[in-house]
Design a protein around this motif. Structure first.
Motif, PDB file in Angstrom:
ATOM      1  N   GLN A  31     -27.591  53.569  53.442  1.00 56.54           N
ATOM      2  CA  GLN A  31     -26.624  52.466  53.413  1.00 56.54           C
ATOM      3  C   GLN A  31     -25.389  52.869  52.615  1.00 56.54           C
ATOM      4  O   GLN A  31     -24.260  52.554  53.000  1.00 56.54           O
ATOM      5  CB  GLN A  31     -27.251  51.211  52.832  1.00 56.54           C
ATOM      6  CG  GLN A  31     -28.233  50.555  53.772  1.00 56.54           C
ATOM      7  CD  GLN A  31     -28.798  49.271  53.210  1.00 56.54           C
ATOM      8  OE1 GLN A  31     -28.680  48.980  52.024  1.00 56.54           O
ATOM      9  NE2 GLN A  31     -29.418  48.480  54.077  1.00 56.54           N
ATOM     10  N   HIS A  32     -25.598  53.578  51.518  1.00 61.89           N
ATOM     11  CA  HIS A  32     -24.481  54.017  50.687  1.00 61.89           C
ATOM     12  C   HIS A  32     -23.600  55.015  51.439  1.00 61.89           C
ATOM     13  O   HIS A  32     -22.364  54.927  51.405  1.00 61.89           O
ATOM     14  CB  HIS A  32     -25.001  54.627  49.386  1.00 61.89           C
ATOM     15  CG  HIS A  32     -23.914  55.027  48.449  1.00 61.89           C
ATOM     16  ND1 HIS A  32     -23.465  56.326  48.363  1.00 61.89           N
ATOM     17  CD2 HIS A  32     -23.160  54.297  47.596  1.00 61.89           C
ATOM     18  CE1 HIS A  32     -22.486  56.381  47.477  1.00 61.89           C
ATOM     19  NE2 HIS A  32     -22.288  55.166  46.989  1.00 61.89           N
ATOM     20  N   GLN A  33     -24.214  55.976  52.119  1.00 66.10           N
ATOM     21  CA  GLN A  33     -23.446  56.957  52.883  1.00 66.10           C
ATOM     22  C   GLN A  33     -22.660  56.282  54.006  1.00 66.10           C
ATOM     23  O   GLN A  33     -21.500  56.629  54.249  1.00 66.10           O
ATOM     24  CB  GLN A  33     -24.372  58.020  53.478  1.00 66.10           C
ATOM     25  CG  GLN A  33     -24.962  58.960  52.462  1.00 66.10           C
ATOM     26  CD  GLN A  33     -26.036  59.836  53.069  1.00 66.10           C
ATOM     27  OE1 GLN A  33     -26.823  59.390  53.909  1.00 66.10           O
ATOM     28  NE2 GLN A  33     -26.088  61.094  52.639  1.00 66.10           N
ATOM     29  N   ALA A  34     -23.282  55.335  54.689  1.00 71.83           N
ATOM     30  CA  ALA A  34     -22.590  54.609  55.763  1.00 71.83           C
ATOM     31  C   ALA A  34     -21.384  53.860  55.202  1.00 71.83           C
ATOM     32  O   ALA A  34     -20.302  53.880  55.790  1.00 71.83           O
ATOM     33  CB  ALA A  34     -23.546  53.645  56.453  1.00 71.83           C
ATOM     34  N   LEU A  35     -21.563  53.221  54.056  1.00 72.41           N
ATOM     35  CA  LEU A  35     -20.461  52.504  53.421  1.00 72.41           C
ATOM     36  C   LEU A  35     -19.324  53.447  53.064  1.00 72.41           C
ATOM     37  O   LEU A  35     -18.153  53.166  53.345  1.00 72.41           O
ATOM     38  CB  LEU A  35     -20.961  51.777  52.164  1.00 72.41           C
ATOM     39  CG  LEU A  35     -19.883  51.129  51.307  1.00 72.41           C
ATOM     40  CD1 LEU A  35     -19.194  50.004  52.061  1.00 72.41           C
ATOM     41  CD2 LEU A  35     -20.475  50.640  49.999  1.00 72.41           C
ATOM     42  N   VAL A  36     -19.649  54.589  52.467  1.00 73.09           N
ATOM     43  CA  VAL A  36     -18.618  55.550  52.071  1.00 73.09           C
ATOM     44  C   VAL A  36     -17.867  56.053  53.306  1.00 73.09           C
ATOM     45  O   VAL A  36     -16.634  56.116  53.304  1.00 73.09           O
ATOM     46  CB  VAL A  36     -19.225  56.719  51.267  1.00 73.09           C
ATOM     47  CG1 VAL A  36     -18.222  57.839  51.082  1.00 73.09           C
ATOM     48  CG2 VAL A  36     -19.726  56.218  49.917  1.00 73.09           C
ATOM     49  N   TRP A  37     -18.588  56.394  54.385  1.00 72.29           N
ATOM     50  CA  TRP A  37     -17.931  56.861  55.598  1.00 72.29           C
ATOM     51  C   TRP A  37     -17.036  55.788  56.187  1.00 72.29           C
ATOM     52  O   TRP A  37     -15.928  56.070  56.647  1.00 72.29           O
ATOM     53  CB  TRP A  37     -18.953  57.347  56.628  1.00 72.29           C
ATOM     54  CG  TRP A  37     -19.301  58.784  56.412  1.00 72.29           C
ATOM     55  CD1 TRP A  37     -20.462  59.275  55.900  1.00 72.29           C
ATOM     56  CD2 TRP A  37     -18.473  59.914  56.654  1.00 72.29           C
ATOM     57  NE1 TRP A  37     -20.403  60.647  55.808  1.00 72.29           N
ATOM     58  CE2 TRP A  37     -19.185  61.062  56.273  1.00 72.29           C
ATOM     59  CE3 TRP A  37     -17.191  60.070  57.158  1.00 72.29           C
ATOM     60  CZ2 TRP A  37     -18.661  62.343  56.382  1.00 72.29           C
ATOM     61  CZ3 TRP A  37     -16.666  61.351  57.265  1.00 72.29           C
ATOM     62  CH2 TRP A  37     -17.396  62.462  56.880  1.00 72.29           C
ATOM     63  N   LEU A  38     -17.494  54.543  56.188  1.00 71.66           N
ATOM     64  CA  LEU A  38     -16.660  53.458  56.706  1.00 71.66           C
ATOM     65  C   LEU A  38     -15.402  53.275  55.866  1.00 71.66           C
ATOM     66  O   LEU A  38     -14.315  53.042  56.400  1.00 71.66           O
ATOM     67  CB  LEU A  38     -17.450  52.152  56.780  1.00 71.66           C
ATOM     68  CG  LEU A  38     -18.483  52.098  57.890  1.00 71.66           C
ATOM     69  CD1 LEU A  38     -19.313  50.826  57.779  1.00 71.66           C
ATOM     70  CD2 LEU A  38     -17.814  52.183  59.247  1.00 71.66           C
ATOM     71  N   LEU A  39     -15.538  53.404  54.557  1.00 68.93           N
ATOM     72  CA  LEU A  39     -14.368  53.297  53.684  1.00 68.93           C
ATOM     73  C   LEU A  39     -13.387  54.440  53.941  1.00 68.93           C
ATOM     74  O   LEU A  39     -12.173  54.222  54.002  1.00 68.93           O
ATOM     75  CB  LEU A  39     -14.793  53.277  52.216  1.00 68.93           C
ATOM     76  CG  LEU A  39     -15.503  52.006  51.755  1.00 68.93           C
ATOM     77  CD1 LEU A  39     -16.022  52.185  50.333  1.00 68.93           C
ATOM     78  CD2 LEU A  39     -14.587  50.808  51.848  1.00 68.93           C
ATOM     79  N   VAL A  40     -13.891  55.642  54.117  1.00 68.93           N
ATOM     80  CA  VAL A  40     -13.026  56.795  54.405  1.00 68.93           C
ATOM     81  C   VAL A  40     -12.300  56.589  55.735  1.00 68.93           C
ATOM     82  O   VAL A  40     -11.076  56.789  55.828  1.00 68.93           O
ATOM     83  CB  VAL A  40     -13.838  58.108  54.414  1.00 68.93           C
ATOM     84  CG1 VAL A  40     -13.035  59.256  54.998  1.00 68.93           C
ATOM     85  CG2 VAL A  40     -14.318  58.436  53.016  1.00 68.93           C
ATOM     86  N   ILE A  41     -13.044  56.174  56.751  1.00 68.24           N
ATOM     87  CA  ILE A  41     -12.426  55.927  58.061  1.00 68.24           C
ATOM     88  C   ILE A  41     -11.368  54.831  57.946  1.00 68.24           C
ATOM     89  O   ILE A  41     -10.271  54.955  58.493  1.00 68.24           O
ATOM     90  CB  ILE A  41     -13.506  55.560  59.109  1.00 68.24           C
ATOM     91  CG1 ILE A  41     -14.384  56.778  59.412  1.00 68.24           C
ATOM     92  CG2 ILE A  41     -12.862  55.036  60.388  1.00 68.24           C
ATOM     93  CD1 ILE A  41     -15.624  56.457  60.215  1.00 68.24           C
ATOM     94  N   ASP A  42     -11.686  53.755  57.228  1.00 63.69           N
ATOM     95  CA  ASP A  42     -10.723  52.665  57.054  1.00 63.69           C
ATOM     96  C   ASP A  42      -9.461  53.128  56.339  1.00 63.69           C
ATOM     97  O   ASP A  42      -8.343  52.789  56.748  1.00 63.69           O
ATOM     98  CB  ASP A  42     -11.345  51.502  56.285  1.00 63.69           C
ATOM     99  CG  ASP A  42     -12.295  50.677  57.130  1.00 63.69           C
ATOM    100  OD1 ASP A  42     -12.239  50.791  58.366  1.00 63.69           O
ATOM    101  OD2 ASP A  42     -13.089  49.925  56.552  1.00 63.69           O
ATOM    102  N   ILE A  43      -9.623  53.910  55.291  1.00 65.13           N
ATOM    103  CA  ILE A  43      -8.456  54.415  54.547  1.00 65.13           C
ATOM    104  C   ILE A  43      -7.595  55.300  55.457  1.00 65.13           C
ATOM    105  O   ILE A  43      -6.361  55.193  55.457  1.00 65.13           O
ATOM    106  CB  ILE A  43      -8.890  55.155  53.272  1.00 65.13           C
ATOM    107  CG1 ILE A  43      -9.436  54.138  52.257  1.00 65.13           C
ATOM    108  CG2 ILE A  43      -7.748  55.964  52.675  1.00 65.13           C
ATOM    109  CD1 ILE A  43     -10.163  54.760  51.086  1.00 65.13           C
TER     110      ILE A  43
END
Length: 85
Positions: A31-43
């Motif tokens: 869940q943490h990795q998915a969140l980080v990837w989503l944040l990177v993609i969003d940025i």
């Protein structure tokens, strides 16, 4: 999501596993990795939107960003299909 559900004859409010975070989780991201990837993609998408808005009209920028999101989803869907074979 709304268009896909409407075209497929599915309920617009029913839950499913087609959201991008579910795709990341099915690729065995935590869940943490998915969140980080989503944040990177969003940025990256925010930065691209800002940069493109300096040179293109809003309609073109929206089209490019939508195409990028569709591309990300297609890549993830392809990876899931290969993983499940």
């Amino acid at each position: 999501v709304v268009a896909r559900r409407k075209i497929g004859g599915h309920s617009l409010v029913a839950s499913d596993k087609s959201h991008i975070h579910h795709k990341l989780l099915s690729l065995e991201f935590s869940q943490h990795q998915a969140l980080v990837w989503l944040l990177v993609i969003d940025i990256l998408m925010i930065a691209a939107t800002w940069a493109l808005s300096l040179i293109w009209s809003p309609a073109v920028v929206i089209g490019v960003i939508m195409a990028a999101w569709i591309g990300v989803n297609l890549i993830l869907t392809n990876k899931i299909s290969k993983k499940n074979k």
